[in-house]
Structure formats: C-alpha cells, structure tokens
Design an enzyme around this catalytic site. Structure first.
Site, PDB file in Angstrom:
ATOM      1  CG  HIS A   8     -12.860  -2.581  -0.318  1.00 47.72           C
ATOM      2  ND1 HIS A   8     -12.042  -3.307  -1.146  1.00 47.72           N
ATOM      3  CD2 HIS A   8     -12.564  -1.281  -0.567  1.00 47.72           C
ATOM      4  CE1 HIS A   8     -11.291  -2.499  -1.854  1.00 47.72           C
ATOM      5  NE2 HIS A   8     -11.585  -1.253  -1.529  1.00 47.72           N
TER       6      HIS A   8
HETATM    7  C1  T46 Z   1      -8.711  -1.359  -3.750  1.00 38.58           C
HETATM    8  C2  T46 Z   1      -8.130  -2.544  -4.468  1.00 38.58           C
HETATM    9  C3  T46 Z   1      -7.938  -2.418  -5.926  1.00 38.58           C
HETATM   10  C4  T46 Z   1      -0.996  -2.513   2.111  1.00 38.58           C
HETATM   11  O1  T46 Z   1      -0.163  -2.927   2.922  1.00 38.58           O
HETATM   12  N1  T46 Z   1      -1.010  -1.180   1.797  1.00 38.58           N
HETATM   13  C5  T46 Z   1      -1.876  -0.670   0.918  1.00 38.58           C
HETATM   14  O2  T46 Z   1      -1.864   0.542   0.645  1.00 38.58           O
HETATM   15  C6  T46 Z   1      -2.848  -1.551   0.328  1.00 38.58           C
HETATM   16  C7  T46 Z   1      -3.870  -1.019  -0.645  1.00 38.58           C
HETATM   17  C8  T46 Z   1      -2.819  -2.861   0.653  1.00 38.58           C
HETATM   18  N2  T46 Z   1      -1.893  -3.340   1.520  1.00 38.58           N
HETATM   19  C9  T46 Z   1      -1.845  -4.776   1.833  1.00 38.58           C
HETATM   20  C10 T46 Z   1      -2.996  -5.274   2.684  1.00 38.58           C
HETATM   21  C11 T46 Z   1      -3.195  -6.714   2.182  1.00 38.58           C
HETATM   22  O3  T46 Z   1      -2.342  -7.556   2.902  1.00 38.58           O
HETATM   23  O4  T46 Z   1      -1.931  -5.491   0.588  1.00 38.58           O
HETATM   24  C12 T46 Z   1      -2.713  -6.672   0.751  1.00 38.58           C
HETATM   25  C13 T46 Z   1      -3.856  -6.677  -0.260  1.00 38.58           C
HETATM   26  O5  T46 Z   1      -4.725  -5.586   0.039  1.00 38.58           O
HETATM   27  P1  T46 Z   1      -6.293  -5.750   0.028  1.00 38.58           P
HETATM   28  O6  T46 Z   1      -6.676  -7.044   0.612  1.00 38.58           O
HETATM   29  O7  T46 Z   1      -6.872  -4.505   0.639  1.00 38.58           O
HETATM   30  O8  T46 Z   1      -6.569  -5.848  -1.517  1.00 38.58           O
HETATM   31  P2  T46 Z   1      -7.958  -5.532  -2.209  1.00 38.58           P
HETATM   32  O9  T46 Z   1      -7.888  -5.981  -3.608  1.00 38.58           O
HETATM   33  O10 T46 Z   1      -9.095  -6.042  -1.390  1.00 38.58           O
HETATM   34  O11 T46 Z   1      -8.075  -3.973  -2.177  1.00 38.58           O
HETATM   35  C14 T46 Z   1      -6.985  -3.150  -2.538  1.00 38.58           C
HETATM   36  C15 T46 Z   1      -7.197  -1.829  -1.856  1.00 38.58           C
HETATM   37  O12 T46 Z   1      -7.210  -2.052  -0.444  1.00 38.58           O
HETATM   38  C16 T46 Z   1      -8.495  -1.256  -2.289  1.00 38.58           C
HETATM   39  O13 T46 Z   1      -8.685   0.058  -1.786  1.00 38.58           O
HETATM   40  O14 T46 Z   1      -9.434  -0.579  -4.312  1.00 38.58           O
HETATM   41  O15 T46 Z   1      -6.910  -3.004  -3.921  1.00 38.58           O
END
Ligand code: T46
Length: 150
Positions: free
Chosen positions: A61
């Site tokens: 992303h």
């Molecule tokens: C990144 C990588 C390493 C929240 O509720 N609050 C938060 O601050 C974050 C970061 C996530 N979430 C929830 C949203 C999703 O349900 O945690 C779950 C997993 O998040 P996400 O799908 O965004 O995970 P990644 O691995 O795609 O990305 C996250 C960060 O969003 C991103 O900025 O660098 O971890």
C-alpha cells in the site's frame, strides 16, 4: 540490494535512514524516540507487528499524507519502497536506525527473520481512506502529482 536510498526514492518527500539517539553502558543499550531527534514530524500514533509467520509479507500500500519511521526493534526485515519512478530495498536490522517513508511511496515489507518485532511511528491517526491499496491508482496519482504524465 542496497542499504541506502541512493537516488532518493520519494519524489514528494524522500525516504532516508534515520539514526535514533542510542545510549550504551554496561547494562545494555537504550534508544530514544523523541520528535526533533531524527524524527521531524509529530508522532500521533504508534503500532508494532510481531508473531509474524514465516514467509508472511505486509504492506502493499501507499499513503496519501502519512509520514512514518519504521524500526526493526528486534530481528530484521526488508522494506521495498517505490515512488512510481524508482524502487529500492532497505534492510532494517538495527533498533537504533529507522527508515523514514513519506507520502506517495508504495511499500512492501518482506523477508522477516523469525521473532521480528517491527515498530511504526506515524504522523496521522488511522484512516483507511488515506491508503492507496491499488497500485495502478497509486501510480496514476504519483505521476500526476509530480508532473510526469508519461
Ligand atoms: C503498515 C503495515 C506494517 C487499526 O485498527 N489501527 C491501526 O493503526 C492499524 C495500522 C491497523 N488497524 C487495523 C486495520 C486492519 O483491520 O488492523 C488490521 C490490519 O491492518 P492492515 O490491514 O492495514 O495491515 P497491513 O499490514 O496492510 O498494514 C499495516 C499498516 O496499515 C501499514 O501502514 O505499514 O501494517
């Protein structure tokens, strides 16, 4: 693979390695996270990732506004950064050295060593609408924003 950002990936706000102040004495090492000391934005959120299964990859992303510093607090992993023009891969394996990633950079986190803990220090509260999750949309906007419409 490199450990620097030679061409300055990040046309809007270039990626760079950030040294965090480290204090070492016979008891061990202490690393300080403090705005103004290697971090030039207000930290409004932090999160960390851990218990990462072998072979897992995260990221895929970009962010419209968000700025962040990524630190491998324990273990190591690679961050692939891509501003739509140039790519680089940076290995994070030092708890006192982070990677600044600004807006309009697509990133992937890969090759996590077993037991890795990664810390994210970020400039914005969580807002899913601020993410690019589609690479083609990211690319279109990155090129338009920097005036390169080829
Ligand atoms: C990144 C990588 C390493 C929240 O509720 N609050 C938060 O601050 C974050 C970061 C996530 N979430 C929830 C949203 C999703 O349900 O945690 C779950 C997993 O998040 P996400 O799908 O965004 O995970 P990644 O691995 O795609 O990305 C996250 C960060 O969003 C991103 O900025 O660098 O971890």
């Amino acid at each position: 693979m490199t450990n620097v950002i030679p061409g300055g990936v990040g046309r809007v706000s270039p990626c760079r390695l950030v040294d965090l102040p480290e204090h070492s004495d016979p008891r061990g090492k202490l690393t300080v996270v403090q705005p103004g000391k290697g971090i030039d934005f207000e930290i409004r959120r932090a999160y960390y990732i851990h218990h990462i299964p072998q072979g897992a990859e995260r990221g895929a992303h970009g962010h419209r506004r968000l700025r962040q510093v990524i630190v491998a607090v324990h273990g190591s992993f690679d961050v692939v950064v891509d501003d739509g023009f140039t790519q680089d891969k940076v290995t994070l394996d030092n708890p006192s050295r982070g990677l600044y990633v600004g807006p309009m950079v697509w990133r992937d986190m890969i090759d996590f060593a077993p037991g890795t803990v990664g810390l994210w220090l970020v400039s914005e509260p969580y807002d899913e609408t601020e993410y690019y999750r589609d690479y083609e949309t990211f690319l279109r906007d990155a090129k338009a924003m920097t005036g390169d419409l080829r």
